[in-house]
Enzyme design. Sequence first.
Site, PDB file in Angstrom:
ATOM      1  N   HIS A  11       1.647  -4.922   4.999  1.00  0.00           N
ATOM      2  CA  HIS A  11       2.085  -6.242   4.206  1.00  0.00           C
ATOM      3  C   HIS A  11       1.568  -7.419   4.943  1.00  0.00           C
ATOM      4  O   HIS A  11       1.400  -8.493   4.168  1.00  0.00           O
ATOM      5  CB  HIS A  11       3.739  -6.211   4.846  1.00  0.00           C
ATOM      6  CG  HIS A  11       4.436  -4.972   4.361  1.00  0.00           C
ATOM      7  ND1 HIS A  11       4.903  -4.052   5.091  1.00  0.00           N
ATOM      8  CD2 HIS A  11       4.744  -4.682   2.900  1.00  0.00           C
ATOM      9  CE1 HIS A  11       5.668  -3.109   4.211  1.00  0.00           C
ATOM     10  NE2 HIS A  11       5.519  -3.607   3.143  1.00  0.00           N
TER      11      HIS A  11
ATOM     12  N   GLU B 231      -3.210  -2.264  -3.054  1.00  0.00           N
ATOM     13  CA  GLU B 231      -3.774  -0.974  -3.866  1.00  0.00           C
ATOM     14  C   GLU B 231      -3.416   0.301  -3.229  1.00  0.00           C
ATOM     15  O   GLU B 231      -3.484   1.340  -3.950  1.00  0.00           O
ATOM     16  CB  GLU B 231      -5.422  -1.048  -3.550  1.00  0.00           C
ATOM     17  CG  GLU B 231      -5.980  -2.094  -4.381  1.00  0.00           C
ATOM     18  CD  GLU B 231      -7.375  -2.098  -4.452  1.00  0.00           C
ATOM     19  OE1 GLU B 231      -8.170  -1.347  -3.660  1.00  0.00           O
ATOM     20  OE2 GLU B 231      -7.990  -2.878  -5.051  1.00  0.00           O
TER      21      GLU B 231
ATOM     22  N   SER C 147       2.566   2.698   5.840  1.00  0.00           N
ATOM     23  CA  SER C 147       3.470   2.787   4.921  1.00  0.00           C
ATOM     24  C   SER C 147       4.962   2.458   5.790  1.00  0.00           C
ATOM     25  O   SER C 147       4.937   3.185   6.842  1.00  0.00           O
ATOM     26  CB  SER C 147       3.470   4.271   4.242  1.00  0.00           C
ATOM     27  OG  SER C 147       4.735   4.383   3.624  1.00  0.00           O
TER      28      SER C 147
HETATM   29  P1  AMP Z   1       6.680  -1.932  -0.039  1.00  0.00           P
HETATM   30  O1  AMP Z   1       7.361  -2.787   1.133  1.00  0.00           O
HETATM   31  O2  AMP Z   1       6.459  -0.714   0.411  1.00  0.00           O
HETATM   32  O3  AMP Z   1       7.559  -2.100  -1.258  1.00  0.00           O
HETATM   33  O4  AMP Z   1       5.237  -2.729  -0.279  1.00  0.00           O
HETATM   34  C1  AMP Z   1       4.969  -3.975  -0.468  1.00  0.00           C
HETATM   35  C2  AMP Z   1       3.588  -4.351  -0.862  1.00  0.00           C
HETATM   36  O5  AMP Z   1       2.863  -4.043   0.212  1.00  0.00           O
HETATM   37  C3  AMP Z   1       3.245  -3.434  -2.031  1.00  0.00           C
HETATM   38  O6  AMP Z   1       2.448  -4.454  -2.933  1.00  0.00           O
HETATM   39  C4  AMP Z   1       2.369  -2.379  -1.378  1.00  0.00           C
HETATM   40  O7  AMP Z   1       1.478  -1.839  -2.049  1.00  0.00           O
HETATM   41  C5  AMP Z   1       1.850  -3.181  -0.230  1.00  0.00           C
HETATM   42  N1  AMP Z   1       1.511  -2.217   0.678  1.00  0.00           N
HETATM   43  C6  AMP Z   1       2.135  -1.250   1.218  1.00  0.00           C
HETATM   44  N2  AMP Z   1       1.302  -0.525   2.252  1.00  0.00           N
HETATM   45  C7  AMP Z   1       0.212  -0.940   2.264  1.00  0.00           C
HETATM   46  C8  AMP Z   1      -0.983  -0.779   2.930  1.00  0.00           C
HETATM   47  N3  AMP Z   1      -1.225   0.069   3.872  1.00  0.00           N
HETATM   48  N4  AMP Z   1      -2.099  -1.657   2.703  1.00  0.00           N
HETATM   49  C9  AMP Z   1      -2.051  -2.573   1.907  1.00  0.00           C
HETATM   50  N5  AMP Z   1      -1.097  -2.815   1.181  1.00  0.00           N
HETATM   51  C10 AMP Z   1       0.181  -2.117   1.460  1.00  0.00           C
END
Ligand code: AMP
Length: 270
Positions: free
Chosen positions: A33, A144, A180
């Site tokens: 993030h 991505e 993640s």
């Molecule tokens: P989330 O909070 O899981 O819904 O993710 C929010 C944003 O962060 C989304 O655009 C995800 O694709 C991005 N994101 C999550 N994990 C990663 C990562 N390891 N590297 C880059 N972007 C990420």
Amino acid sequence: MKILLNKNDLNEALYGVSNLGFVPTMGSLHEGHMSLIKKSMKECKKTLVSIFINPTQFNNKIDFKNYPKSHKRDLSILKKLNVDFVFVPKNNDIYNYKRTKKIKLSKKDKIMCAKYRKGHFEGVIDVMDRLTKIIKPKKIFMGEKDFQQLYLVKNFIEKNYKSRIVPCKTIRDKNKLALSSRNILLNKNELSIARQLSKTVYSIKKKLNKIDDKKKFLLKNKKEIKKIYNTSIEYLELRNINNLQMTNNIKKSKLFIAYYLNKIRLIDNF
Ligand code: AMP
């Protein structure tokens, strides 16, 4: 840093703000993030991060209930980064009207996560539509790591709004495991398996270059991974990055995987 707790706060704070970068998240922030946020702060005059665990994108109630939360920690991270705005809406700030046109995926898009998580992307597109409508960002930064989400949201948003989607590279730990929010739900053993499995999938992608029948090779590897790591794999597929259709051509392709460790579902692509 301004914390905006509802739509009124948002409208007031964003009055007269142009060149706004938007980073949508569900909280439990990590370096992945943070990379999106840093990119937005570099490219845009102001940056808004939203934290909203969107109920409509969960096809499983238990998954929604168990989704990790770390509100205090998130706010302290965002403050340290010196983000301009944090938007933490309630359900009824977002779902305060009924859609006139239902969101539907086309048949060719009902693949990978759309096939295995019924209604998931319809929920993601719906919330991104609602957020974009009220935030009106110039750019939206997305990872991505969730490539299919990025692809579907980009197609929808750029067709309906002036906002542009900026894809951001996947951030990994030193063992190749993509960061993640769900990783926190893994126990020590599961985390170790996720790391080994990530390295394995990475090496499979590298090997694909020299393989003629890639589909057969992937099927064999899928079976082996299942056996070695005792996991259930939903898909291990090579797809073209421009249309997400299956391909036998390594050029402009990514190897996509979704698997379960115990009850935790993880996805990645290389
Ligand atoms: P989330 O909070 O899981 O819904 O993710 C929010 C944003 O962060 C989304 O655009 C995800 O694709 C991005 N994101 C999550 N994990 C990663 C990562 N390891 N590297 C880059 N972007 C990420």
